[in-house]
Design a protein around this motif. Structure first.
Motif, PDB file in Angstrom:
ATOM      1  N   ASN A 103       0.808  -1.223   0.000  1.00 43.45           N
ATOM      2  CA  ASN A 103       0.000   0.000   0.000  1.00 43.45           C
ATOM      3  C   ASN A 103       0.842   1.274   0.000  1.00 43.45           C
ATOM      4  O   ASN A 103       0.464   2.263  -0.638  1.00 43.45           O
ATOM      5  CB  ASN A 103      -0.964   0.018   1.178  1.00 43.45           C
ATOM      6  CG  ASN A 103      -2.115  -0.936   0.985  1.00 43.45           C
ATOM      7  OD1 ASN A 103      -2.442  -1.329  -0.128  1.00 43.45           O
ATOM      8  ND2 ASN A 103      -2.737  -1.331   2.074  1.00 43.45           N
ATOM      9  N   LEU A 104       1.957   1.256   0.707  1.00 42.26           N
ATOM     10  CA  LEU A 104       2.752   2.478   0.843  1.00 42.26           C
ATOM     11  C   LEU A 104       3.829   2.640  -0.223  1.00 42.26           C
ATOM     12  O   LEU A 104       4.170   3.767  -0.587  1.00 42.26           O
ATOM     13  CB  LEU A 104       3.395   2.535   2.229  1.00 42.26           C
ATOM     14  CG  LEU A 104       2.440   2.570   3.417  1.00 42.26           C
ATOM     15  CD1 LEU A 104       3.219   2.555   4.722  1.00 42.26           C
ATOM     16  CD2 LEU A 104       1.510   3.766   3.353  1.00 42.26           C
ATOM     17  N   PHE A 105       4.364   1.518  -0.738  1.00 45.02           N
ATOM     18  CA  PHE A 105       5.537   1.617  -1.596  1.00 45.02           C
ATOM     19  C   PHE A 105       5.402   0.999  -2.993  1.00 45.02           C
ATOM     20  O   PHE A 105       6.211   1.312  -3.860  1.00 45.02           O
ATOM     21  CB  PHE A 105       6.751   0.987  -0.891  1.00 45.02           C
ATOM     22  CG  PHE A 105       7.008   1.558   0.465  1.00 45.02           C
ATOM     23  CD1 PHE A 105       7.435   2.874   0.613  1.00 45.02           C
ATOM     24  CD2 PHE A 105       6.798   0.804   1.607  1.00 45.02           C
ATOM     25  CE1 PHE A 105       7.670   3.416   1.873  1.00 45.02           C
ATOM     26  CE2 PHE A 105       7.034   1.326   2.871  1.00 45.02           C
ATOM     27  CZ  PHE A 105       7.472   2.642   3.005  1.00 45.02           C
ATOM     28  N   ILE A 106       4.422   0.132  -3.197  1.00 43.77           N
ATOM     29  CA  ILE A 106       4.346  -0.577  -4.477  1.00 43.77           C
ATOM     30  C   ILE A 106       3.186  -0.108  -5.347  1.00 43.77           C
ATOM     31  O   ILE A 106       3.381   0.210  -6.522  1.00 43.77           O
ATOM     32  CB  ILE A 106       4.282  -2.106  -4.250  1.00 43.77           C
ATOM     33  CG1 ILE A 106       5.571  -2.573  -3.563  1.00 43.77           C
ATOM     34  CG2 ILE A 106       4.071  -2.837  -5.577  1.00 43.77           C
ATOM     35  CD1 ILE A 106       5.570  -4.018  -3.129  1.00 43.77           C
ATOM     36  N   PHE A 115      -2.376  10.821   6.559  1.00 44.23           N
ATOM     37  CA  PHE A 115      -3.354  10.025   7.320  1.00 44.23           C
ATOM     38  C   PHE A 115      -3.121   8.534   7.087  1.00 44.23           C
ATOM     39  O   PHE A 115      -3.098   7.739   8.031  1.00 44.23           O
ATOM     40  CB  PHE A 115      -4.788  10.396   6.920  1.00 44.23           C
ATOM     41  CG  PHE A 115      -5.820   9.522   7.568  1.00 44.23           C
ATOM     42  CD1 PHE A 115      -6.203   9.739   8.882  1.00 44.23           C
ATOM     43  CD2 PHE A 115      -6.368   8.446   6.879  1.00 44.23           C
ATOM     44  CE1 PHE A 115      -7.134   8.911   9.500  1.00 44.23           C
ATOM     45  CE2 PHE A 115      -7.294   7.611   7.482  1.00 44.23           C
ATOM     46  CZ  PHE A 115      -7.685   7.846   8.797  1.00 44.23           C
ATOM     47  N   GLN A 116      -2.951   8.154   5.817  1.00 47.69           N
ATOM     48  CA  GLN A 116      -2.733   6.740   5.489  1.00 47.69           C
ATOM     49  C   GLN A 116      -1.445   6.235   6.137  1.00 47.69           C
ATOM     50  O   GLN A 116      -1.402   5.120   6.657  1.00 47.69           O
ATOM     51  CB  GLN A 116      -2.689   6.558   3.974  1.00 47.69           C
ATOM     52  CG  GLN A 116      -2.640   5.116   3.531  1.00 47.69           C
ATOM     53  CD  GLN A 116      -2.632   4.974   2.019  1.00 47.69           C
ATOM     54  OE1 GLN A 116      -2.311   5.906   1.288  1.00 47.69           O
ATOM     55  NE2 GLN A 116      -2.995   3.798   1.552  1.00 47.69           N
ATOM     56  N   MET A 117      -0.399   7.052   6.103  1.00 49.27           N
ATOM     57  CA  MET A 117       0.865   6.673   6.728  1.00 49.27           C
ATOM     58  C   MET A 117       0.686   6.504   8.243  1.00 49.27           C
ATOM     59  O   MET A 117       1.171   5.540   8.833  1.00 49.27           O
ATOM     60  CB  MET A 117       1.935   7.728   6.432  1.00 49.27           C
ATOM     61  CG  MET A 117       3.306   7.357   6.936  1.00 49.27           C
ATOM     62  SD  MET A 117       4.028   5.942   6.091  1.00 49.27           S
ATOM     63  CE  MET A 117       4.720   6.737   4.667  1.00 49.27           C
ATOM     64  N   GLY A 118      -0.040   7.424   8.864  1.00 45.68           N
ATOM     65  CA  GLY A 118      -0.294   7.336  10.303  1.00 45.68           C
ATOM     66  C   GLY A 118      -1.135   6.127  10.670  1.00 45.68           C
ATOM     67  O   GLY A 118      -0.843   5.430  11.649  1.00 45.68           O
ATOM     68  N   TRP A 119      -2.183   5.870   9.890  1.00 41.44           N
ATOM     69  CA  TRP A 119      -3.062   4.726  10.141  1.00 41.44           C
ATOM     70  C   TRP A 119      -2.290   3.423  10.005  1.00 41.44           C
ATOM     71  O   TRP A 119      -2.406   2.519  10.838  1.00 41.44           O
ATOM     72  CB  TRP A 119      -4.258   4.769   9.176  1.00 41.44           C
ATOM     73  CG  TRP A 119      -5.281   3.728   9.446  1.00 41.44           C
ATOM     74  CD1 TRP A 119      -5.552   2.634   8.682  1.00 41.44           C
ATOM     75  CD2 TRP A 119      -6.187   3.652  10.560  1.00 41.44           C
ATOM     76  NE1 TRP A 119      -6.561   1.888   9.247  1.00 41.44           N
ATOM     77  CE2 TRP A 119      -6.966   2.494  10.398  1.00 41.44           C
ATOM     78  CE3 TRP A 119      -6.401   4.462  11.666  1.00 41.44           C
ATOM     79  CZ2 TRP A 119      -7.948   2.122  11.309  1.00 41.44           C
ATOM     80  CZ3 TRP A 119      -7.381   4.080  12.574  1.00 41.44           C
ATOM     81  CH2 TRP A 119      -8.132   2.927  12.384  1.00 41.44           C
ATOM     82  N   THR A 120      -1.473   3.332   8.967  1.00 43.27           N
ATOM     83  CA  THR A 120      -0.666   2.128   8.746  1.00 43.27           C
ATOM     84  C   THR A 120       0.322   1.933   9.893  1.00 43.27           C
ATOM     85  O   THR A 120       0.508   0.813  10.380  1.00 43.27           O
ATOM     86  CB  THR A 120       0.067   2.221   7.396  1.00 43.27           C
ATOM     87  OG1 THR A 120      -0.909   2.352   6.348  1.00 43.27           O
ATOM     88  CG2 THR A 120       0.920   0.991   7.138  1.00 43.27           C
ATOM     89  N   THR A 121       0.929   3.008  10.343  1.00 41.28           N
ATOM     90  CA  THR A 121       1.862   2.934  11.473  1.00 41.28           C
ATOM     91  C   THR A 121       1.152   2.442  12.732  1.00 41.28           C
ATOM     92  O   THR A 121       1.678   1.591  13.462  1.00 41.28           O
ATOM     93  CB  THR A 121       2.522   4.306  11.714  1.00 41.28           C
ATOM     94  OG1 THR A 121       3.211   4.696  10.519  1.00 41.28           O
ATOM     95  CG2 THR A 121       3.491   4.258  12.884  1.00 41.28           C
ATOM     96  N   LEU A 122      -0.047   2.953  12.978  1.00 34.73           N
ATOM     97  CA  LEU A 122      -0.835   2.509  14.143  1.00 34.73           C
ATOM     98  C   LEU A 122      -1.114   1.007  14.062  1.00 34.73           C
ATOM     99  O   LEU A 122      -0.957   0.285  15.058  1.00 34.73           O
ATOM    100  CB  LEU A 122      -2.149   3.284  14.227  1.00 34.73           C
ATOM    101  CG  LEU A 122      -3.109   2.844  15.344  1.00 34.73           C
ATOM    102  CD1 LEU A 122      -2.501   3.104  16.722  1.00 34.73           C
ATOM    103  CD2 LEU A 122      -4.449   3.550  15.191  1.00 34.73           C
ATOM    104  N   ILE A 123      -1.501   0.522  12.902  1.00 30.69           N
ATOM    105  CA  ILE A 123      -1.792  -0.911  12.729  1.00 30.69           C
ATOM    106  C   ILE A 123      -0.537  -1.742  12.989  1.00 30.69           C
ATOM    107  O   ILE A 123      -0.601  -2.778  13.673  1.00 30.69           O
ATOM    108  CB  ILE A 123      -2.363  -1.176  11.313  1.00 30.69           C
ATOM    109  CG1 ILE A 123      -3.757  -0.535  11.196  1.00 30.69           C
ATOM    110  CG2 ILE A 123      -2.422  -2.671  11.012  1.00 30.69           C
ATOM    111  CD1 ILE A 123      -4.289  -0.466   9.779  1.00 30.69           C
ATOM    112  N   ILE A 124       0.601  -1.292  12.495  1.00 24.67           N
ATOM    113  CA  ILE A 124       1.858  -2.017  12.719  1.00 24.67           C
ATOM    114  C   ILE A 124       2.209  -2.027  14.206  1.00 24.67           C
ATOM    115  O   ILE A 124       2.573  -3.076  14.755  1.00 24.67           O
ATOM    116  CB  ILE A 124       3.001  -1.407  11.879  1.00 24.67           C
ATOM    117  CG1 ILE A 124       2.752  -1.667  10.388  1.00 24.67           C
ATOM    118  CG2 ILE A 124       4.362  -1.966  12.306  1.00 24.67           C
ATOM    119  CD1 ILE A 124       3.658  -0.876   9.458  1.00 24.67           C
TER     120      ILE A 124
END
Length: 145
Positions: A103-106, A115-124
């Motif tokens: 989702n972030l790199f490909i 927001f997407q970066m923050g949400w993904t970080t929270l999930i990780i």
């Protein structure tokens, strides 16, 4: 005669397990919503989102499924005090990391927002916490079956 030594889980264990189960249930619902999206629902999205959902790689969808179902089953087994919880959370974390990478790199359809970066970080972070917490629960004797 041998006996298994176990320790009674704390109230915090049950609270964390219950909240984590609800969190992962939301993930399962989001997954089912994505894979069962109708053409009508898809047409309401922006063009980049439509391109993303129409072209998402099958391996990325498989990673998503691994992440949400591994996490959900991990929470169920956590509350049932099963040692397999740790393995399920590891599988879920791997799925989360693979999906996040896609989702972030490909993928090239949608711009990655803050927001997407923050949400993904929270999930990780939550996924890592659940792996760590399940290992602690095993070491404390809360997971033993």
């Amino acid at each position: 005669m041998t006996t298994t030594s176990t320790t009674k889980p704390t109230k915090a264990f049950w609270i964390i397990g219950s909240i984590a189960l609800l969190w992962n249930l939301m993930g399962v619902i989001a997954y089912y919503s994505q894979i069962n999206m109708t053409n009508e629902a898809l047409s309401l999205l922006s063009e980049p989102e439509q391109l993303y959902y129409k072209n998402v790689e099958s391996w990325a969808t498989a990673a998503y499924a691994t992440a949400v179902f591994g996490g959900f089953l991990g929470c169920v087994t956590l509350l049932l005090k099963r040692k397999i919880t740790f393995t399920l959370f590891i599988l879920s974390l791997i799925g989360v990391l693979v999906q996040a990478t896609y989702n972030l790199f490909i993928q090239e359809f949608m711009e990655v927002t803050a927001f997407q970066m923050g949400w993904t970080t929270l999930i990780i972070v939550i996924s890592i916490f659940l792996v760590w917490y399940s290992k602690i629960a095993i070491n404390k004797g809360w997971l033993y079956k």
